[in-house]
Motif scaffolding. Structure first.
Motif, PDB file in Angstrom:
ATOM      1  N   TRP A 279      -4.518  -1.964  -2.257  1.00 11.84           N
ATOM      2  CA  TRP A 279      -4.714  -1.915  -3.706  1.00 11.84           C
ATOM      3  C   TRP A 279      -6.154  -1.538  -3.997  1.00 11.84           C
TER       4      TRP A 279
ATOM      5  N   ALA B 264       2.318  -2.400  -1.605  1.00 17.36           N
ATOM      6  CA  ALA B 264       1.103  -2.059  -2.356  1.00 17.36           C
ATOM      7  C   ALA B 264       1.162  -2.636  -3.774  1.00 17.36           C
TER       8      ALA B 264
ATOM      9  N   ALA C 272      -1.678   0.357  -7.065  1.00 18.29           N
ATOM     10  CA  ALA C 272      -1.040   0.374  -5.744  1.00 18.29           C
ATOM     11  C   ALA C 272      -1.677   1.559  -5.036  1.00 18.29           C
TER      12      ALA C 272
ATOM     13  N   TRP D 230      -5.241  -1.784 -12.332  1.00 16.51           N
ATOM     14  CA  TRP D 230      -4.890  -2.226 -10.976  1.00 16.51           C
ATOM     15  C   TRP D 230      -3.970  -1.190 -10.338  1.00 16.51           C
TER      16      TRP D 230
ATOM     17  N   ALA E 208      -1.404  -5.451  -5.235  1.00 14.36           N
ATOM     18  CA  ALA E 208      -2.159  -5.245  -6.485  1.00 14.36           C
ATOM     19  C   ALA E 208      -1.902  -6.395  -7.456  1.00 14.36           C
TER      20      ALA E 208
END
Ligand SMILES: Cc1cc2nc3c(=O)[nH]c(=O)nc-3n(C[C@H](O)[C@H](O)[C@H](O)COP(=O)(O)O)c2cc1C
Length: 274
Positions: free
Chosen positions: A72, A135, A107, A105, A139
């Motif tokens: 992330w 991912a 991935a 945020w 995150a």
């Protein structure tokens, strides 16, 4: 009765309604802070104290991460023009422009892809749905740690899933490489409103299953419809029951605001999801 028991009871009452959960049980300041969470949608423009961003990211990086792959990343956005463009993607949510710090945020499988390229190889397991899910989970856990940290500092937050209305536009705005996708945003700042009352949640009987799943949640739903409607009367212009909310949110594909085509967008962003 001790102060801790009083505080525990007050927090459980706020979350579930008076007397819904027995007041005995473990309690401390961390749990008190978690139970006190609420999303805030009006912010003062004051910038955050120096070092706040780095502290939030340290909290985020301290979350567990699958196999320590750390798949992330986060983009911090403070530029008013960029926040305005991101707000437009997210149904013009005003709080994105108002908050002094907007965190996106991601991935992010691109870092591992670059590592492999540097090593003169490729990672055969990257293009799979499983790896994307890893991912996205990474995150989410990181973001929630940052959220808890921000709230512990007296700051407020609200997640912004509506960034997924157009993940291609977000990727272009933030210059994301292939293999990188914005999972959601997070407004961070000082609340510019009276704190809303804690939003009630479903009774625990709906979500807590002992030994095996049971779906006997219709009584829980009826009670929750009433509790959420009462919360809405105090905190929203148009109160709604949870049942109404679910039907409106998932009753039509139009309600997904373009996210019904996420799979195609993800393929373009470098996630074939095999
Ligand atoms: C992944 C995620 C995406 C969200 N997206 C939005 C959003 O786009 N806009 C918004 O106002 N709230 C958003 N929220 C906040 C939820 O509406 C909120 O958490 C929920 O109503 C419960 O209220 P509370 O956080 O005050 O307890 C999001 C929350 C999560 C976890």
């Amino acid at each position: 009765m001790s102060a801790a028991t009083d505080s525990r009871r007050a927090a459980f009452d706020a979350r579930y309604g008076a007397g819904a959960i027995p007041p005995d049980g473990p309690w401390n300041e961390v749990i008190a802070a978690l139970l006190d969470h609420r999303s805030v949608r009006a912010y003062r423009p004051d910038p955050l104290p120096d070092g706040t961003l780095e502290t939030l990211v340290a909290a985020a990086q301290s979350a567990a991460t699958s196999s320590n792959m750390q798949t992330w990343s986060v983009v911090s956005v403070t530029d008013p023009a960029r926040k305005a463009r991101l707000a437009r993607i997210a149904n013009d949510q005003r709080h994105i422009e108002q908050c002094p710090l907007f965190l996106v945020w991601l991935a992010d499988l691109s870092r591992l892809a670059r590592l492999a390229e540097g090593e003169g190889t490729a990672l055969a397991a990257l293009p799979f749905l499983e790896t994307f899910l890893v991912a996205a989970i990474d995150a989410s856990l990181a973001a929630q740690n940052a959220t808890v940290a921000a709230e512990s500092l007296g700051l407020s937050t609200v997640y912004i899933g509506a960034l997924r209305n157009d993940v291609r536009a977000v990727a272009a705005e933030l210059g994301l490489p292939p293999g990188c996708m914005a999972v959601f945003g997070l407004c961070v700042g000082t609340a510019d409103q009276a704190m809303p009352r804690v939003k009630p949640r479903l009774p625990q009987t709906a979500v807590l299953h002992r030994e095996q799943y049971d779906d006997a949640d219709s009584a829980a739903r009826a009670a929750y419809d009433e509790a959420l409607h009462a919360w809405g009367r105090d905190n929203e212009r148009a109160p709604y029951t949870w049942t109404q909310r679910v039907l409106a949110r998932y009753g039509t594909t139009g309600a997904l605001h373009g996210r019904d085509r996420l799979r195609e967008a993800l393929a373009e962003l470098g996630f074939p999801l095999r």
